[in-house]
Scaffold this motif. Structure first.
Motif: not given
Length: 183
Positions: A167-172
């Motif tokens: 999966k592709k994750y974008t964490t902020v």
């Protein structure tokens, strides 16, 4: 993909907003005993409405149906995927043309027993060796929750094996919370 985030939980007229949302969502919001829960529920819906209007020109209030695990989808718009999440500091709404998941969590102290129950050995090592173990734990937790929300099963499988690298994750990371989007 459109990500909408708001920290303005106490900066809108709740009574007026309850009149602007669908009856279905109003009933959900009013099930919350405390005003904060009502506000979080309403604000998440308002973010979704804005995103649907801005990205798809949809002006009517979305109505939800749910899969067998409780994952919502918008009636009449099977090509639009969305996910909502909130914590006491923020609300996040993600809208996409493909399945999506999001989780937001307040940064807080964690319990060692929860780490051992939900994290595999590699993740435990990552948390224990981090400069801020509480932040590392919440980052991994939001990744896991966002993954489960993406696949639509909720917390129904072994949490230790949820992250599989496909999966592709974008964490902020913000000062008081972290959110992760999984696609």
């Amino acid at each position: 993909m459109k990500i909408c985030v708001s920290e303005h939980i106490w900066e809108f007229d709740l009574k007026a907003a309850l009149g602007e949302i669908s009856e279905q969502r109003r009933e959900q919001a009013l099930k919350f005993k405390h005003e904060q829960g009502q506000r979080l529920c309403v604000l998440a819906y308002l973010l979704l409405k804005k995103g649907l209007h801005d990205n798809y020109g949809i002006i009517e209030n979305p109505v939800f149906e749910y899969n067998e695990h409780g994952k919502p989808f918008i009636v009449g718009y099977p090509e639009i995927y969305f996910n909502l999440s909130h914590c006491k500091e923020a609300v996040v709404c993600v809208i996409s043309d493909k399945p999506i998941g999001v989780d937001v969590e307040s940064i807080r102290e964690y319990k060692e027993s929860l780490v051992r129950y939900t994290m595999n050995d590699e993740e435990i090592h990552e948390i224990e060796s981090a400069e801020h173990p509480d932040v590392a734990f919440i980052r991994l937790w939001t990744m896991k929750e966002a993954t489960l929300k993406l696949i639509g099963t909720g917390i129904s499988k072994d949490m230790k094996s949820v992250l599989d690298g496909t999966k592709k994750y974008t964490t902020v990371e913000r000062q008081r919370y972290i959110y992760t989007v999984c696609e």
